[in-house]
Design a protein around this motif. Structure first.
Motif, PDB file in Angstrom:
ATOM      1  N   LEU A 125     -17.115  13.642 -51.614  1.00 22.05           N
ATOM      2  CA  LEU A 125     -16.739  14.828 -50.843  1.00 22.05           C
ATOM      3  C   LEU A 125     -17.814  15.899 -50.901  1.00 22.05           C
ATOM      4  O   LEU A 125     -18.090  16.571 -49.898  1.00 22.05           O
ATOM      5  CB  LEU A 125     -15.409  15.389 -51.356  1.00 22.05           C
ATOM      6  CG  LEU A 125     -14.173  14.559 -51.025  1.00 22.05           C
ATOM      7  CD1 LEU A 125     -12.952  15.156 -51.708  1.00 22.05           C
ATOM      8  CD2 LEU A 125     -13.964  14.465 -49.532  1.00 22.05           C
ATOM      9  N   ALA A 126     -18.392  16.065 -52.067  1.00 25.53           N
ATOM     10  CA  ALA A 126     -19.428  17.086 -52.208  1.00 25.53           C
ATOM     11  C   ALA A 126     -20.642  16.768 -51.349  1.00 25.53           C
ATOM     12  O   ALA A 126     -21.215  17.668 -50.731  1.00 25.53           O
ATOM     13  CB  ALA A 126     -19.825  17.213 -53.676  1.00 25.53           C
ATOM     14  N   ILE A 127     -21.012  15.519 -51.302  1.00 19.90           N
ATOM     15  CA  ILE A 127     -22.200  15.136 -50.544  1.00 19.90           C
ATOM     16  C   ILE A 127     -21.970  15.259 -49.038  1.00 19.90           C
ATOM     17  O   ILE A 127     -22.843  15.736 -48.311  1.00 19.90           O
ATOM     18  CB  ILE A 127     -22.627  13.705 -50.921  1.00 19.90           C
ATOM     19  CG1 ILE A 127     -23.171  13.706 -52.347  1.00 19.90           C
ATOM     20  CG2 ILE A 127     -23.676  13.163 -49.963  1.00 19.90           C
ATOM     21  CD1 ILE A 127     -23.382  12.315 -52.925  1.00 19.90           C
ATOM     22  N   THR A 128     -20.825  14.863 -48.560  1.00 15.23           N
ATOM     23  CA  THR A 128     -20.589  14.849 -47.110  1.00 15.23           C
ATOM     24  C   THR A 128     -20.031  16.168 -46.587  1.00 15.23           C
ATOM     25  O   THR A 128     -20.736  16.937 -45.930  1.00 15.23           O
ATOM     26  CB  THR A 128     -19.646  13.699 -46.733  1.00 15.23           C
ATOM     27  OG1 THR A 128     -18.424  13.817 -47.466  1.00 15.23           O
ATOM     28  CG2 THR A 128     -20.267  12.350 -47.030  1.00 15.23           C
ATOM     29  N   GLY A 129     -18.802  16.418 -46.849  1.00 10.59           N
ATOM     30  CA  GLY A 129     -18.121  17.578 -46.273  1.00 10.59           C
ATOM     31  C   GLY A 129     -18.616  18.919 -46.755  1.00 10.59           C
ATOM     32  O   GLY A 129     -18.768  19.856 -45.971  1.00 10.59           O
ATOM     33  N   TRP A 130     -18.867  19.031 -48.038  1.00  7.90           N
ATOM     34  CA  TRP A 130     -19.254  20.314 -48.605  1.00  7.90           C
ATOM     35  C   TRP A 130     -20.581  20.797 -48.044  1.00  7.90           C
ATOM     36  O   TRP A 130     -20.723  21.959 -47.657  1.00  7.90           O
ATOM     37  CB  TRP A 130     -19.296  20.204 -50.124  1.00  7.90           C
ATOM     38  CG  TRP A 130     -19.510  21.505 -50.817  1.00  7.90           C
ATOM     39  CD1 TRP A 130     -20.612  21.894 -51.500  1.00  7.90           C
ATOM     40  CD2 TRP A 130     -18.595  22.595 -50.880  1.00  7.90           C
ATOM     41  NE1 TRP A 130     -20.442  23.161 -51.998  1.00  7.90           N
ATOM     42  CE2 TRP A 130     -19.208  23.617 -51.635  1.00  7.90           C
ATOM     43  CE3 TRP A 130     -17.321  22.817 -50.386  1.00  7.90           C
ATOM     44  CZ2 TRP A 130     -18.577  24.824 -51.894  1.00  7.90           C
ATOM     45  CZ3 TRP A 130     -16.702  24.025 -50.656  1.00  7.90           C
ATOM     46  CH2 TRP A 130     -17.337  25.004 -51.395  1.00  7.90           C
ATOM     47  N   LEU A 131     -21.565  19.910 -47.987  1.00  8.95           N
ATOM     48  CA  LEU A 131     -22.863  20.308 -47.453  1.00  8.95           C
ATOM     49  C   LEU A 131     -22.775  20.665 -45.967  1.00  8.95           C
ATOM     50  O   LEU A 131     -23.429  21.610 -45.515  1.00  8.95           O
ATOM     51  CB  LEU A 131     -23.895  19.207 -47.677  1.00  8.95           C
ATOM     52  CG  LEU A 131     -24.321  19.015 -49.134  1.00  8.95           C
ATOM     53  CD1 LEU A 131     -25.276  17.837 -49.262  1.00  8.95           C
ATOM     54  CD2 LEU A 131     -24.944  20.274 -49.685  1.00  8.95           C
ATOM     55  N   ALA A 132     -21.981  19.934 -45.228  1.00  9.80           N
ATOM     56  CA  ALA A 132     -21.821  20.245 -43.807  1.00  9.80           C
ATOM     57  C   ALA A 132     -21.163  21.612 -43.620  1.00  9.80           C
ATOM     58  O   ALA A 132     -21.585  22.408 -42.767  1.00  9.80           O
ATOM     59  CB  ALA A 132     -20.999  19.159 -43.132  1.00  9.80           C
ATOM     60  N   LEU A 133     -20.150  21.899 -44.405  1.00  9.34           N
ATOM     61  CA  LEU A 133     -19.477  23.191 -44.323  1.00  9.34           C
ATOM     62  C   LEU A 133     -20.426  24.329 -44.681  1.00  9.34           C
ATOM     63  O   LEU A 133     -20.487  25.349 -43.984  1.00  9.34           O
ATOM     64  CB  LEU A 133     -18.261  23.206 -45.244  1.00  9.34           C
ATOM     65  CG  LEU A 133     -17.471  24.496 -45.331  1.00  9.34           C
ATOM     66  CD1 LEU A 133     -16.820  24.789 -43.988  1.00  9.34           C
ATOM     67  CD2 LEU A 133     -16.440  24.420 -46.418  1.00  9.34           C
ATOM     68  N   LEU A 134     -21.173  24.159 -45.752  1.00  9.97           N
ATOM     69  CA  LEU A 134     -22.114  25.202 -46.148  1.00  9.97           C
ATOM     70  C   LEU A 134     -23.216  25.399 -45.108  1.00  9.97           C
ATOM     71  O   LEU A 134     -23.637  26.528 -44.850  1.00  9.97           O
ATOM     72  CB  LEU A 134     -22.724  24.879 -47.516  1.00  9.97           C
ATOM     73  CG  LEU A 134     -21.769  24.994 -48.700  1.00  9.97           C
ATOM     74  CD1 LEU A 134     -22.477  24.607 -49.985  1.00  9.97           C
ATOM     75  CD2 LEU A 134     -21.177  26.382 -48.814  1.00  9.97           C
ATOM     76  N   ALA A 135     -23.665  24.324 -44.514  1.00 14.92           N
ATOM     77  CA  ALA A 135     -24.686  24.449 -43.472  1.00 14.92           C
ATOM     78  C   ALA A 135     -24.149  25.251 -42.289  1.00 14.92           C
ATOM     79  O   ALA A 135     -24.860  26.090 -41.721  1.00 14.92           O
ATOM     80  CB  ALA A 135     -25.135  23.060 -43.023  1.00 14.92           C
ATOM     81  N   CYS A 136     -22.894  25.014 -41.942  1.00 14.87           N
ATOM     82  CA  CYS A 136     -22.285  25.781 -40.844  1.00 14.87           C
ATOM     83  C   CYS A 136     -22.172  27.262 -41.193  1.00 14.87           C
ATOM     84  O   CYS A 136     -22.469  28.131 -40.363  1.00 14.87           O
ATOM     85  CB  CYS A 136     -20.915  25.217 -40.500  1.00 14.87           C
ATOM     86  SG  CYS A 136     -20.971  23.625 -39.691  1.00 14.87           S
ATOM     87  N   VAL A 137     -21.765  27.559 -42.398  1.00 18.38           N
ATOM     88  CA  VAL A 137     -21.627  28.954 -42.823  1.00 18.38           C
ATOM     89  C   VAL A 137     -22.983  29.646 -42.815  1.00 18.38           C
ATOM     90  O   VAL A 137     -23.122  30.774 -42.309  1.00 18.38           O
ATOM     91  CB  VAL A 137     -20.971  29.027 -44.225  1.00 18.38           C
ATOM     92  CG1 VAL A 137     -21.062  30.431 -44.802  1.00 18.38           C
ATOM     93  CG2 VAL A 137     -19.522  28.583 -44.146  1.00 18.38           C
ATOM     94  N   VAL A 138     -23.993  28.989 -43.364  1.00 21.01           N
ATOM     95  CA  VAL A 138     -25.341  29.569 -43.389  1.00 21.01           C
ATOM     96  C   VAL A 138     -25.829  29.805 -41.967  1.00 21.01           C
ATOM     97  O   VAL A 138     -26.376  30.871 -41.645  1.00 21.01           O
ATOM     98  CB  VAL A 138     -26.307  28.654 -44.172  1.00 21.01           C
ATOM     99  CG1 VAL A 138     -27.751  29.066 -43.956  1.00 21.01           C
ATOM    100  CG2 VAL A 138     -25.971  28.684 -45.657  1.00 21.01           C
TER     101      VAL A 138
END
Length: 123
Positions: free
Chosen positions: A49-62
């Motif tokens: 989950l950390a590798i897939t969803g979390w990074l995608a979510l953070l990239a969107c926020v940034v």
């Protein structure tokens, strides 16, 4: 001299006690193994989950923060790093909670009772 029957009953009692303790240790070992398997499974799921969803979510926020000129790249990436650390802390807390089943509590309790009986016989 002690009667032969007393020695035989003492040996039989010790054997039965040993079998009971061995059974208890075996059962708690199985429980500890299951808890360990759960912990490893949770850690694996958390990593995926950390590798897939979390990074995608953070990239969107940034991206949203930078494109809308709310903050610069440095601040946006710092916020994402802090969010990552907070998520990691939550997962570590879950692993610690699951590890409480690995302490062989019932076996230790039984050994304390046996030790207490042995000490009271000699007092």
């Amino acid at each position: 001299m002690t009667p032969t029957g007393s020695i035989a009953s003492l040996i039989a009692s010790a054997r039965i006690l040993g079998e009971c303790l061995l059974t208890l240790v075996t059962l708690e070992g199985k429980q500890a193994g299951l808890s360990l398997a759960w912990m490893l499974g949770l850690a694996l799921a958390a990593a995926v989950l950390a590798i897939t969803g979390w990074l995608a979510l953070l990239a969107c926020v940034v991206l949203v923060l930078v494109r809308n000129d709310i903050v610069g790249w440095e601040v946006a990436l710092s916020i994402s790093a802090l969010l990552s650390f907070a998520g990691t802390g939550g997962l570590v807390f879950m692993v610690i909670q699951r590890s409480r089943g690995l302490l062989f509590q019932a076996t230790r309790r039984q050994l304390r009772r046996i030790r207490g009986r042995a000490e009271s016989q000699y007092e």
